[in-house]
Write a protein that holds these residues in place. Structure first.
Motif, PDB file in Angstrom:
ATOM      1  N   ASP A 122       5.065  -0.823   6.824  1.00 24.79           N
ATOM      2  CA  ASP A 122       4.118  -1.750   6.557  1.00 24.79           C
ATOM      3  C   ASP A 122       2.981  -1.636   7.876  1.00 24.79           C
ATOM      4  O   ASP A 122       1.771  -1.881   7.729  1.00 24.79           O
ATOM      5  N   LEU A 123       3.835  -1.293   8.958  1.00 27.47           N
ATOM      6  CA  LEU A 123       2.742  -1.249  10.084  1.00 27.47           C
ATOM      7  C   LEU A 123       1.867   0.017  10.101  1.00 27.47           C
ATOM      8  O   LEU A 123       0.576  -0.122  10.375  1.00 27.47           O
ATOM      9  N   VAL A 124       2.478   1.042   9.482  1.00 27.42           N
ATOM     10  CA  VAL A 124       1.410   2.302   9.365  1.00 27.42           C
ATOM     11  C   VAL A 124       0.481   2.133   8.407  1.00 27.42           C
ATOM     12  O   VAL A 124      -0.761   2.451   8.462  1.00 27.42           O
ATOM     13  N   GLY A 125       0.903   1.408   7.219  1.00 20.79           N
ATOM     14  CA  GLY A 125      -0.078   0.951   6.107  1.00 20.79           C
ATOM     15  C   GLY A 125      -0.953  -0.140   6.484  1.00 20.79           C
ATOM     16  O   GLY A 125      -2.154  -0.517   5.469  1.00 20.79           O
ATOM     17  N   GLU A 126      -0.675  -1.015   7.453  1.00 18.68           N
ATOM     18  CA  GLU A 126      -1.757  -2.197   7.907  1.00 18.68           C
ATOM     19  C   GLU A 126      -3.171  -1.847   7.720  1.00 18.68           C
ATOM     20  O   GLU A 126      -4.112  -2.748   6.937  1.00 18.68           O
ATOM     21  N   ALA A 127      -3.785  -0.620   8.059  1.00 13.84           N
ATOM     22  CA  ALA A 127      -5.040  -0.547   7.993  1.00 13.84           C
ATOM     23  C   ALA A 127      -5.576  -0.071   6.752  1.00 13.84           C
ATOM     24  O   ALA A 127      -6.833  -0.471   6.493  1.00 13.84           O
ATOM     25  N   LEU A 128      -4.745   0.371   6.145  1.00 12.19           N
ATOM     26  CA  LEU A 128      -5.063   0.735   4.589  1.00 12.19           C
ATOM     27  C   LEU A 128      -5.324  -0.677   3.726  1.00 12.19           C
ATOM     28  O   LEU A 128      -5.980  -0.691   3.054  1.00 12.19           O
ATOM     29  N   VAL A 129      -4.519  -1.826   4.038  1.00  6.67           N
ATOM     30  CA  VAL A 129      -4.591  -3.230   3.369  1.00  6.67           C
ATOM     31  C   VAL A 129      -5.886  -3.858   4.051  1.00  6.67           C
ATOM     32  O   VAL A 129      -6.953  -4.164   3.403  1.00  6.67           O
ATOM     33  N   ILE A 130      -6.125  -3.682   5.553  1.00  7.43           N
ATOM     34  CA  ILE A 130      -7.343  -4.315   6.178  1.00  7.43           C
ATOM     35  C   ILE A 130      -8.652  -3.607   5.406  1.00  7.43           C
ATOM     36  O   ILE A 130      -9.713  -4.547   4.908  1.00  7.43           O
ATOM     37  N   HIS A 131      -8.656  -2.355   5.375  1.00  8.79           N
ATOM     38  CA  HIS A 131      -9.954  -1.732   4.844  1.00  8.79           C
ATOM     39  C   HIS A 131      -9.996  -1.611   3.253  1.00  8.79           C
ATOM     40  O   HIS A 131     -11.013  -0.790   2.759  1.00  8.79           O
ATOM     41  N   GLY A 132      -8.902  -1.967   2.567  1.00 11.01           N
ATOM     42  CA  GLY A 132      -8.830  -1.837   1.343  1.00 11.01           C
ATOM     43  C   GLY A 132      -8.903  -0.536   0.758  1.00 11.01           C
ATOM     44  O   GLY A 132      -9.658  -0.144  -0.180  1.00 11.01           O
ATOM     45  N   LEU A 133      -8.219   0.501   1.404  1.00 14.72           N
ATOM     46  CA  LEU A 133      -8.119   1.952   1.148  1.00 14.72           C
ATOM     47  C   LEU A 133      -7.259   2.488   0.136  1.00 14.72           C
ATOM     48  O   LEU A 133      -7.437   3.440  -0.561  1.00 14.72           O
ATOM     49  N   ALA A 134      -5.945   1.862   0.023  1.00 14.80           N
ATOM     50  CA  ALA A 134      -5.201   2.072  -1.060  1.00 14.80           C
ATOM     51  C   ALA A 134      -4.096   1.019  -1.540  1.00 14.80           C
ATOM     52  O   ALA A 134      -3.754   0.313  -0.636  1.00 14.80           O
ATOM     53  N   LYS A 135      -3.604   1.118  -2.759  1.00 14.27           N
ATOM     54  CA  LYS A 135      -2.884   0.206  -3.167  1.00 14.27           C
ATOM     55  C   LYS A 135      -1.453   0.636  -3.730  1.00 14.27           C
ATOM     56  O   LYS A 135      -1.487   1.779  -4.210  1.00 14.27           O
ATOM     57  N   GLY A 136      -0.486  -0.115  -4.135  1.00 10.12           N
ATOM     58  CA  GLY A 136       0.761   0.506  -4.788  1.00 10.12           C
ATOM     59  C   GLY A 136       1.093   1.724  -4.424  1.00 10.12           C
ATOM     60  O   GLY A 136       1.433   1.824  -3.185  1.00 10.12           O
ATOM     61  N   THR A 137       1.377   2.615  -5.391  1.00 12.73           N
ATOM     62  CA  THR A 137       1.980   3.930  -5.045  1.00 12.73           C
ATOM     63  C   THR A 137       1.457   4.553  -4.359  1.00 12.73           C
ATOM     64  O   THR A 137       1.704   5.423  -3.343  1.00 12.73           O
ATOM     65  N   ALA A 138      -0.212   4.509  -4.333  1.00 12.71           N
ATOM     66  CA  ALA A 138      -0.980   5.448  -3.643  1.00 12.71           C
ATOM     67  C   ALA A 138      -0.910   5.086  -1.902  1.00 12.71           C
ATOM     68  O   ALA A 138      -0.988   5.884  -1.254  1.00 12.71           O
ATOM     69  N   ARG A 139      -0.759   3.784  -1.924  1.00 12.22           N
ATOM     70  CA  ARG A 139      -0.516   3.329  -0.523  1.00 12.22           C
ATOM     71  C   ARG A 139       0.681   3.882   0.098  1.00 12.22           C
ATOM     72  O   ARG A 139       0.904   4.343   1.136  1.00 12.22           O
ATOM     73  N   ARG A 140       1.860   3.695  -0.635  1.00 14.59           N
ATOM     74  CA  ARG A 140       3.027   4.266  -0.240  1.00 14.59           C
ATOM     75  C   ARG A 140       3.100   5.843   0.183  1.00 14.59           C
ATOM     76  O   ARG A 140       3.359   6.177   0.825  1.00 14.59           O
TER      77      ARG A 140
END
Ligand SMILES: Nc1ncnc2c1ncn2[C@@H]1O[C@H](COP(=O)(O)OP(=O)(O)OP(=O)(O)O)[C@@H](O)[C@H]1O
Ligand code: SF4
Ligand SMILES: [Mg+2]
Length: 332
Positions: A122-140
């Motif tokens: 979740d820490l590594v993916g935080e910026a992906l959430v903030i900038h709306g860059l990837a969701k679901g399995t793509a984020r993982r």
């Protein structure tokens, strides 16, 4: 590829001119400002794509403030910052947010500002959430790719920060900075808190990231050995000013400014595996609230002459891509 290896001339990724940052000095917490502290007093620099520029200087010389101003994490008092040709100083908060993706910072202690109850994933993916860059399995998938890029196995995604070693924590800090796909990184003393053997691993990781992703980097450190290991070009900072700028090899072989010469002699560059000495200079850095007139180094300079208190020496060319600000160089 490093800029120095490029065959065609490149445009700078980052171009900074006359950057300044002053802080008000108050008597007491709520008192009125009684003086001004000039932390950054007219810094100009360039960083090319894929280039690692080292920024060295004693504690309090203004390195961190410079790095933070570049990303507008600290609001500059004056100057211009062009990133990829766009003037960041002219951008609104909203426009700046788009640029934040492209410019990131790596801290000395990556855990200073994180929630210890979040998983590494979740820490590594935080910026992906903030900038709306990837969701679901793509984020993982992207999180696992980032962990792999920084040399951490995928099972780290489900672990918690307190279970990691210092080196692993810094790898997480780097993965967090890389998440949004930056073109430029400020690395502020990223290995200073680590053991010597771990320092080398993290420096090699940063070099590898530069090579693979072609990011430009401002690498801040008080340790000349570390900067020599990683930087293509080095800027030497003293009391808010850049006093010397040179390709790394030239700086370590032919330092032109008396301050750089003093730094190098006070901190011999030892081989790997031996202990490194800290920078030591006679006397203290003068207060940036009341800096010396003329050349800022004159109160500690072994080569100072009377004129040094009256004239602020400009940066002069002293070799290929090598500049230094000293009255003696101006006279030659
Ligand atoms: N928020 C602030 N308010 C007031 N003064 C500040 C602030 N941040 C930095 N300074 C002052 O600005 C000067 C430069 O500080 P800065 O942290 O940029 O130096 P540095 O070169 O990064 O030092 P170090 O090697 O210790 O990290 C110092 O005199 C510091 O006390
Ligand atoms: S200008 Fe004068 S004080 Fe400054 S570095 Fe040169 S000799 Fe020393
Ligand atoms: Mg600092």
């Amino acid at each position: 590829m490093a800029a120095s290896e490029a065959t065609t001339p490149l445009s700078p990724l980052l171009e900074v001119a006359n950057l300044q940052k002053s802080f008000p000095v108050r008597r007491g917490l709520l008192g009125r400002p009684t003086a001004t502290l000039k932390a950054v007093a007219g810094v100009s620099l360039q960083v090319f794509p894929g280039e690692i520029v080292g920024l060295v200087g004693e504690s309090g010389s203004g390195k961190t403030t410079t790095g933070r101003c570049l990303l507008r994490l600290v609001e500059p008092s004056a100057g211009s910052i062009k990133f990829d040709g766009v003037d960041l100083m002219g951008l609104s908060a909203r426009e700046l947010r788009r640029f934040r993706r492209r410019m990131q910072i790596i801290f000395q202690d990556p855990y200073d500002s994180i929630n210890e109850r979040m998983t590494i994933g979740d820490l590594v993916g935080e910026a992906l959430v903030i900038h709306g860059l990837a969701k679901g399995t793509a984020r993982r998938d992207r999180i696992l790719e980032l962990l792999q890029q920084v040399g951490l196995r995928s099972e780290f995604a489900d672990r918690y920060p307190h279970t990691l070693s210092g080196g692993q924590r810094q790898r997480v800090g780097i993965a967090r900075a890389l998440a949004a796909g930056p073109q430029f990184l400020v690395a502020d003393e990223p290995v200073s808190a680590l053991d010597l053997s771990v320092q080398a691993q993290i420096l090699n990781l940063l070099l590898d990231i530069r090579d693979r992703l072609d990011v430009g980097m401002l690498f801040i450190s008080h340790d000349l050995s570390v900067v020599r290991f990683i930087a293509d070009r080095v800027l030497v900072m003293y009391l808010g000013k850049i006093v010397e700028s040179a390709p790394a090899a030239a700086l370590y072989e032919r330092a032109a400014h008396p301050y750089t010469q003093a730094l190098l002699s006070a901190a011999p560059l030892v081989g790997e595996g031996q202990s490194r000495q800290r920078i030591r200079l006679l006397g203290d850095l003068p207060s940036p609230v009341d800096p010396p007139s003329g050349c800022v180094f004159r109160t500690r300079c072994p080569k100072a002459i009377a004129e040094c208190s009256a004239i602020e020496p400009p940066m002069r060319p002293v070799g290929p891509n090598h500049f230094a600000a000293c009255i003696h160089l101006a006279a030659s």
